[in-house]
Each structure stands twice: as structure tokens, then as C-alpha cells.
Motif scaffolding. Structure first.
Motif, PDB file in Angstrom:
ATOM      1  N   LEU A 102       0.811  -1.226   0.000  1.00 14.79           N
ATOM      2  CA  LEU A 102       0.000   0.000   0.000  1.00 14.79           C
ATOM      3  C   LEU A 102       0.843   1.275   0.000  1.00 14.79           C
ATOM      4  O   LEU A 102       0.295   2.380   0.074  1.00 14.79           O
ATOM      5  N   GLY A 103       2.157   1.122  -0.053  1.00 13.87           N
ATOM      6  CA  GLY A 103       3.017   2.300  -0.147  1.00 13.87           C
ATOM      7  C   GLY A 103       3.514   2.844   1.166  1.00 13.87           C
ATOM      8  O   GLY A 103       4.033   3.969   1.220  1.00 13.87           O
ATOM      9  N   TYR A 104       3.399   2.067   2.248  1.00  5.57           N
ATOM     10  CA  TYR A 104       3.882   2.521   3.555  1.00  5.57           C
ATOM     11  C   TYR A 104       5.215   1.872   3.905  1.00  5.57           C
ATOM     12  O   TYR A 104       5.499   0.741   3.501  1.00  5.57           O
ATOM     13  N   GLU A 105       5.995   2.574   4.694  1.00  4.26           N
ATOM     14  CA  GLU A 105       7.119   1.980   5.389  1.00  4.26           C
ATOM     15  C   GLU A 105       6.698   1.749   6.838  1.00  4.26           C
ATOM     16  O   GLU A 105       5.751   2.370   7.323  1.00  4.26           O
ATOM     17  N   VAL A 106       7.374   0.840   7.513  1.00  2.00           N
ATOM     18  CA  VAL A 106       7.013   0.478   8.881  1.00  2.00           C
ATOM     19  C   VAL A 106       8.199   0.727   9.803  1.00  2.00           C
ATOM     20  O   VAL A 106       9.326   0.336   9.492  1.00  2.00           O
ATOM     21  N   GLU A 107       7.923   1.358  10.926  1.00  2.00           N
ATOM     22  CA  GLU A 107       8.945   1.561  11.953  1.00  2.00           C
ATOM     23  C   GLU A 107       8.422   1.005  13.274  1.00  2.00           C
ATOM     24  O   GLU A 107       7.270   1.254  13.637  1.00  2.00           O
ATOM     25  N   THR A 108       9.257   0.236  13.955  1.00  2.00           N
ATOM     26  CA  THR A 108       8.850  -0.403  15.203  1.00  2.00           C
ATOM     27  C   THR A 108       9.318   0.409  16.397  1.00  2.00           C
ATOM     28  O   THR A 108      10.453   0.904  16.426  1.00  2.00           O
ATOM     29  N   PHE A 109       8.436   0.524  17.407  1.00  2.00           N
ATOM     30  CA  PHE A 109       8.761   1.253  18.633  1.00  2.00           C
ATOM     31  C   PHE A 109       8.511   0.345  19.833  1.00  2.00           C
ATOM     32  O   PHE A 109       7.485  -0.345  19.907  1.00  2.00           O
ATOM     33  N   TRP A 110       9.443   0.352  20.774  1.00  2.00           N
ATOM     34  CA  TRP A 110       9.350  -0.461  21.986  1.00  2.00           C
ATOM     35  C   TRP A 110       8.860   0.414  23.128  1.00  2.00           C
ATOM     36  O   TRP A 110       9.587   1.253  23.647  1.00  2.00           O
ATOM     37  N   ALA A 111       7.610   0.234  23.517  1.00  2.00           N
ATOM     38  CA  ALA A 111       6.995   1.092  24.538  1.00  2.00           C
ATOM     39  C   ALA A 111       7.590   0.878  25.931  1.00  2.00           C
ATOM     40  O   ALA A 111       7.458   1.737  26.796  1.00  2.00           O
ATOM     41  N   LYS A 112       8.229  -0.279  26.157  1.00  2.00           N
ATOM     42  CA  LYS A 112       8.815  -0.567  27.468  1.00  2.00           C
ATOM     43  C   LYS A 112      10.318  -0.296  27.524  1.00  2.00           C
ATOM     44  O   LYS A 112      11.001  -0.738  28.441  1.00  2.00           O
ATOM     45  N   GLN A 113      10.790   0.425  26.549  1.00  2.00           N
ATOM     46  CA  GLN A 113      12.193   0.826  26.587  1.00  2.00           C
ATOM     47  C   GLN A 113      12.457   1.602  27.877  1.00  2.00           C
ATOM     48  O   GLN A 113      11.614   2.400  28.315  1.00  2.00           O
ATOM     49  N   PRO A 114      13.594   1.395  28.544  1.00  2.00           N
ATOM     50  CA  PRO A 114      13.870   2.104  29.810  1.00  2.00           C
ATOM     51  C   PRO A 114      13.674   3.611  29.695  1.00  2.00           C
ATOM     52  O   PRO A 114      14.090   4.240  28.725  1.00  2.00           O
ATOM     53  N   LYS A 115      12.960   4.149  30.665  1.00  2.00           N
ATOM     54  CA  LYS A 115      12.668   5.585  30.773  1.00  2.00           C
ATOM     55  C   LYS A 115      11.700   6.091  29.707  1.00  2.00           C
ATOM     56  O   LYS A 115      11.467   7.300  29.593  1.00  2.00           O
ATOM     57  N   MET A 116      11.134   5.181  28.940  1.00  4.21           N
ATOM     58  CA  MET A 116      10.160   5.602  27.928  1.00  4.21           C
ATOM     59  C   MET A 116       8.787   5.780  28.570  1.00  4.21           C
ATOM     60  O   MET A 116       8.310   4.915  29.292  1.00  4.21           O
ATOM     61  N   ARG A 117       8.170   6.907  28.332  1.00  2.00           N
ATOM     62  CA  ARG A 117       6.826   7.197  28.813  1.00  2.00           C
ATOM     63  C   ARG A 117       5.935   7.531  27.620  1.00  2.00           C
ATOM     64  O   ARG A 117       6.422   7.828  26.535  1.00  2.00           O
ATOM     65  N   GLY A 118       4.634   7.519  27.869  1.00  2.00           N
ATOM     66  CA  GLY A 118       3.706   7.770  26.790  1.00  2.00           C
ATOM     67  C   GLY A 118       3.911   9.107  26.103  1.00  2.00           C
ATOM     68  O   GLY A 118       3.869   9.209  24.878  1.00  2.00           O
ATOM     69  N   LYS A 119       4.138  10.144  26.903  1.00  2.00           N
ATOM     70  CA  LYS A 119       4.330  11.476  26.334  1.00  2.00           C
ATOM     71  C   LYS A 119       5.566  11.512  25.450  1.00  2.00           C
ATOM     72  O   LYS A 119       5.545  12.066  24.340  1.00  2.00           O
ATOM     73  N   ARG A 120       6.644  10.906  25.921  1.00  2.00           N
ATOM     74  CA  ARG A 120       7.886  10.898  25.145  1.00  2.00           C
ATOM     75  C   ARG A 120       7.714  10.090  23.866  1.00  2.00           C
ATOM     76  O   ARG A 120       8.159  10.510  22.788  1.00  2.00           O
ATOM     77  N   LEU A 121       7.047   8.938  23.961  1.00  2.00           N
ATOM     78  CA  LEU A 121       6.819   8.105  22.778  1.00  2.00           C
ATOM     79  C   LEU A 121       5.975   8.856  21.758  1.00  2.00           C
ATOM     80  O   LEU A 121       6.237   8.796  20.544  1.00  2.00           O
ATOM     81  N   SER A 122       4.964   9.577  22.218  1.00  2.00           N
ATOM     82  CA  SER A 122       4.132  10.379  21.311  1.00  2.00           C
ATOM     83  C   SER A 122       4.967  11.416  20.580  1.00  2.00           C
ATOM     84  O   SER A 122       4.821  11.632  19.366  1.00  2.00           O
ATOM     85  N   GLN A 123       5.858  12.064  21.331  1.00  2.00           N
ATOM     86  CA  GLN A 123       6.710  13.097  20.726  1.00  2.00           C
ATOM     87  C   GLN A 123       7.629  12.510  19.657  1.00  2.00           C
ATOM     88  O   GLN A 123       7.817  13.105  18.593  1.00  2.00           O
ATOM     89  N   ILE A 124       8.184  11.332  19.950  1.00  2.00           N
ATOM     90  CA  ILE A 124       9.087  10.691  18.999  1.00  2.00           C
ATOM     91  C   ILE A 124       8.347  10.317  17.715  1.00  2.00           C
ATOM     92  O   ILE A 124       8.804  10.593  16.604  1.00  2.00           O
ATOM     93  N   ILE A 125       7.178   9.690  17.886  1.00  2.00           N
ATOM     94  CA  ILE A 125       6.404   9.265  16.715  1.00  2.00           C
ATOM     95  C   ILE A 125       5.967  10.475  15.893  1.00  2.00           C
ATOM     96  O   ILE A 125       6.080  10.480  14.662  1.00  2.00           O
ATOM     97  N   GLU A 126       5.485  11.505  16.570  1.00  2.00           N
ATOM     98  CA  GLU A 126       5.030  12.703  15.861  1.00  2.00           C
ATOM     99  C   GLU A 126       6.184  13.395  15.149  1.00  2.00           C
ATOM    100  O   GLU A 126       6.026  13.905  14.030  1.00  2.00           O
TER     101      GLU A 126
END
Length: 354
Positions: A102-126
Motif C-alpha cells: 500500500l506504499g507505507y514503510e514500517v517503523e517499530t517502537f518499543w513502549a517498554k524501553q527504559p525511561k520511555m513514557r507515553g508522552k515521550r513516545l508520542s513526541q518521537i512518533i510525531e
């Protein structure tokens, strides 16, 4: 940004009708198409350029060029679960395959990475310009605290407890019905079901439904309940099995096979065994293939549709899409002489066999 949902709310039509009207589908009456276009213009609706470009490529039979990147989020305790978990690996492979188509690339994110929080993960993805998110299934019930309003998000299964998203799930009722159908065809009549409580919880108790219906059709003195296994207490299982004299057992856990063998019971000579859910031991046994590759493909299709409709945030009324399963024969079952008649679940047995 105006979405199809906004136009639907203002016009009083469904999102599907709005979408068809804006693409000039003859399925929608012309006067309705005109009214919807006027409302869309008044609200400042701008079509998704990438989506329109993709449709043009599809119609022209051309290979779809890069459109954007989607995120796969997983919450396992290890960074690369696909290396140890065959089911998860097939999910990921299916998702990558359909994303590429469908024309997408995929990137994987580990939500349980040390010191990773929801806000930080959102910022990285955005910050990567990613708008589409897939939450992969987890080993336990969990929540993820992302800034959901910024993303079109979907999930696989029911392990994500908050928020509730549109999801793709294996048809577990079909899986159990298929097990019972195959056992019935081979002559088995006295059938027991063994599950771990958490396995059934993750599947919203859908595995037990066909079996309980079947039991309801038997005389009361011949009925059996689902046995909820305690992995630390094999004696309770053996007592239950011996008191019921089952011809076959449908189980979600391989402990059952080990305990039976330790007590001298032979498979399939003394008892047949079938697995309705993924297992990583006794993989040659009769079982249901829950087709994780197809699930991975389906979740990307669902996400693609949401991105095309610019549906961001958590849905008011989440939708569930089910994928069919396949049957895999194995030496853990044999043909036996039926002992009497038994009810056949005609309606459930209409599912395809795979």
C-alpha cells in the motif's frame, strides 16, 4: 482539519455515504451528492492528497510509491519479541507485507524501553511525521498513554485495555467450533475443554461459547464445564480427566499433554488432543492455525482506511474485524468408533474449514 466524520455529522448521512458522494459514486443520488459537496465546501474539507494519489496509481495498475510511515508499537519486556515468538513474528511479517503493497514503510517502537513514557513516545512518533499507529498484542492486559488525538490508531486483540481502539481479532468462536467439528467427524463424542483463565480473558470468553452451547444440548448428567487449569496443580486436572473419561481434549496449554503422559496415558490411543490457539511445543499435533500473517495484513488495511478517512483519536464506537482460521491435521487425533449420537452444531459448523 475537517474530516468525513464532521461532514457526516453536519449532513446527517453516514460516513460511508459521504465518502461515496465525494468520489462521485453513482450509488448515491445526484441531489444527495450535490448537498454533501456543498456542506463539505462550507466546512472547508480538503481531500487527503496522498490517498487520492494512491487510488490513481491503483487504477492505473502502477506500483504504489512511498506514501508515509506507520508505527508498530509493542509492549513486551524484550525489544525484539519476533525473534522468540513465532506468532508475533508472523504478525509483523504480514503487517510489513501489506504496508509495502500500500506504499507505507514500517517503523517499530518499543513502549517498554527504559525511561520511555507515553508522552515521550508520542513526541518521537510525531517528530517522525507518523500519523498511523498499530498497537501489537501483549502478554498481559496493559494501557498505553499516548497523545491519541494526533494519530489514527488500531490494535490487534483485546490486551490493550485503555484506550479502546478499532481492532482486528482472530475468530476464536470459529476456532473452537472447528475443533469440535473435526473431533465429531472422527468419532469423538465425550470431549473436554481445558484453558487457562487468562487465555480466555484475552479472548473475551469467545473460545468457550461453542463448547458451552454444545454442552447445553446434552442431558444434564452428561454435561461438562470448561476446566480452568492451574499450572501449579496437575493433580486436580488428572482427577477431573479420570472422573469424566474424556475421549478427546481441546486445550490451550501444552501442560495437559505432559501431565497425561506422566500418568501413562497415550496420545491418541487413550485420548485425542487438539489445540485451538497457538502453541510452541507439540506443534505437530492437530491444531487450529490462527493465520497471524493474515491478521498482520488485515490490521494494516484497517489503519489504511482510517488514514484515508482522516479518522484520528479514539473512536466513539470501536469496531472489531475478525479473521478466519485454518485447520491443521496432526497425529494427536485418530478415527474412533462413535459411542452413541451427539448434537451437531449445524450453524457454527457452516464456517469454512480453511
Amino acid at each position: 482539519m475537517t474530516t468525513l466524520r464532521d461532514i457526516a455529522r453536519e449532513s446527517g448521512y453516514s460516513k460511508t455515504s459521504v465518502w461515496l458522494a465525494l468520489k462521485e459514486s453513482p450509488k448515491i443520488p445526484e441531489d444527495t451528492r450535490i448537498r454533501i459537496r456543498q456542506i463539505a465546501d462550507a466546512l472547508g474539507y480538503v481531500p487527503n492528497a496522498a490517498y487520492k494519489h494512491m487510488l490513481k496509481q491503483v487504477r492505473a495498475g502502477k506500483e504504489i510509491s512511498y506514501r508515509s510511515t506507520v508505527a508498530l508499537i509493542h509492549c513486551f519486556d524484550i525489544p525484539d519479541p519476533e525473534e522468540r515468538n513465532p506468532f508475533h513474528r508472523e504478525l509483523v511479517n504480514g503487517a510489513h507485507s501489506q504496508a509495502k503493497a500500500l506504499g507505507y514503510e514500517v517503523e517499530t517502537f518499543w513502549a517498554k524501553q527504559p525511561k520511555m513514557r507515553g508522552k515521550r513516545l508520542s513526541q518521537i512518533i510525531e517528530s517522525r511525521g507518523i500519523k498511523g499507529v498499530v498497537v501489537m498484542p501483549m502478554e498481559t492486559h496493559q494501557t498505553i498513554d499516548l497523545d491519541w488525538e494526533k494519530f489514527a490508531a488500531v490494535t490487534i486483540g483485546h490486551t490493550l485495555t485503555k484506550p479502546r481502539l478499532n481492532l482486528v481479532e482472530t475468530n476464536n468462536q470459529q476456532a473452537m467450533a472447528l475443533c469440535l467439528k473435526k473431533l465429531h467427524e472422527k468419532g469423538y463424542r465425550k470431549i473436554g475443554v481445558v484453558m487457562r483463565p487468562d487465555h480466555e480473558d484475552y479472548r473475551r470468553y469467545s473460545l468457550s461459547v461453542p463448547y458451552l452451547w454444545l454442552q447445553s444440548q446434552l442431558p444434564k448428567d452428561e454435561r461438562s464445564e470448561v476446566f480452568m487449569i492451574d499450572p501449579s496443580d496437575p493433580s486436580s486436572f488428572i482427577d477431573w480427566y479420570e472422573s469424566n473419561k474424556f475421549e478427546a481434549i481441546v486445550t490451550t496449554h501444552t501442560y495437559v499433554v505432559d501431565w497425561l503422559k506422566q500418568c501413562g496415558y497415550r496420545v491418541p490411543e487413550d485420548v485425542g488432543i487438539v489445540f485451538p490457539t497457538p502453541v510452541y511445543e507439540y506443534t505437530d499435533f492437530a491444531r487450529v492455525n490462527q493465520t497471524p500473517y493474515k491478521i498482520g495484513m488485515a490490521i494494516i488495511d484497517m489503519l489504511d482506511a482510517q488514514l484515508g478517512r482522516a479518522e484520528f483519536g479514539c473512536p466513539v464506537n470501536p469496531k472489531v474485524a475478525y479473521t478466519d482460521v485454518d485447520w491443521v491435521e496432526g497425529p494427536s487425533l485418530t478415527e474412533i468408533e462413535p459411542k452413541g449420537d451427539a448434537p451437531i452444531m449445524h450453524s457454527l459448523f457452516l464456517h469454512r474449514d480453511g
